[in-house]
Scaffold this active site. Structure first.
Site, PDB file in Angstrom:
ATOM      1  CG  ASP A 165      27.568 -10.042 -35.671  1.00 41.40           C
ATOM      2  OD1 ASP A 165      27.027 -10.695 -34.753  1.00 41.40           O
ATOM      3  OD2 ASP A 165      27.483  -8.808 -35.759  1.00 41.40           O
ATOM      4  CG  ASP A 200      20.428  -8.335 -32.194  1.00 40.53           C
ATOM      5  OD1 ASP A 200      19.645  -7.404 -32.426  1.00 40.53           O
ATOM      6  OD2 ASP A 200      20.212  -9.205 -31.322  1.00 40.53           O
ATOM      7  CG  ASP A 216      24.762 -13.308 -32.561  1.00 42.45           C
ATOM      8  OD1 ASP A 216      24.185 -13.240 -31.463  1.00 42.45           O
ATOM      9  OD2 ASP A 216      25.197 -12.313 -33.166  1.00 42.45           O
TER      10      ASP A 216
END
Length: 214
Positions: free
Chosen positions: A163, A6, A4
């Site tokens: 996250d 960000d 991922d």
């Protein structure tokens, strides 16, 4: 290996918070501290506008405010955004070990492409898949499968690191191993231990240990 963007590779919270705080200032309101905005970064414009301006998609001003927020963010996209600590070392180690890596994000290509280019990530990644690259965004597995296809990889031999619980759902649906990035934004939902990831790591360097590179 897939990541991922960000909250996993880059800390973009300061610029996203900066954009919405510009909007508050423009409306005669005081800025909010980064700590109050950071947990909402993973929910995108919807979450940021909700916490900063109490605007929901049903509000008459929402679409115009969303456009303003995105324009302001685009104008400052790497003003304060940086790689998380240990990420550069991680990516260089993967390259030295001959392990290809790519990026799969829900960030639209309009933002994902210039951000990765300006941070020097696009030239090393074998693919950068945005939230609008395929017909579906995460938690649908389509973006992850597209990345694996572009890299000529068997999805079952890939690991996806993210996250947000949506990352783990997408990774599992794609048949990939999943790593929950405990150093990221994590949000306000379930605790990270309840995401059903294959492993939870507290720092990017843990990936090197997981792969036997440290």
């Amino acid at each position: 290996m897939l990541f991922d963007l960000d909250g996993t590779l880059v800390d973009s919270a300061p610029d996203l918070a900066g954009a919405v705080n510009e909007m508050r200032l423009n409306r005669g309101m005081a800025t909010l501290p980064l700590e109050a905005l950071r947990p909402h970064v993973g929910t995108g414009a919807r979450g940021m506008l909700n916490v900063a301006l109490q605007l929901t998609p049903e509000h008459a001003d929402y679409e115009a405010s969303k456009s303003e927020f995105l324009d302001r963010y685009e104008a400052r996209i790497v003003q304060e955004t940086r790689l998380f600590d240990q990420v550069l070392e991680l990516l260089k180690s993967l390259q030295v070990a001959g392990i290809p890596w790519g990026i799969v994000t829900n960030k639209a290509e309009r933002f994902a492409m210039p951000l990765t280019r300006q941070l020097g990530l696009d030239s090393a990644a074998f693919a950068v898949i945005g939230g609008d690259t395929t017909a579906h965004s995460k938690p649908h597995p389509a973006p992850l499968l597209e990345a694996a296809k572009r890299g000529g990889m068997d999805p079952q031999r890939c690991i996806y690191v993210g996250d947000d619980e949506r990352d783990i759902i997408a990774g599992r649906a794609a048949g990939m191993g999943t790593v929950a990035a405990g150093w990221g934004y994590l949000g306000k939902g379930k605790p990270i231990e309840a995401w059903d990831a294959d492993i939870v790591l507290s720092s990017p360097s843990g990936i090197l240990k997981l792969l036997g590179l440290a």
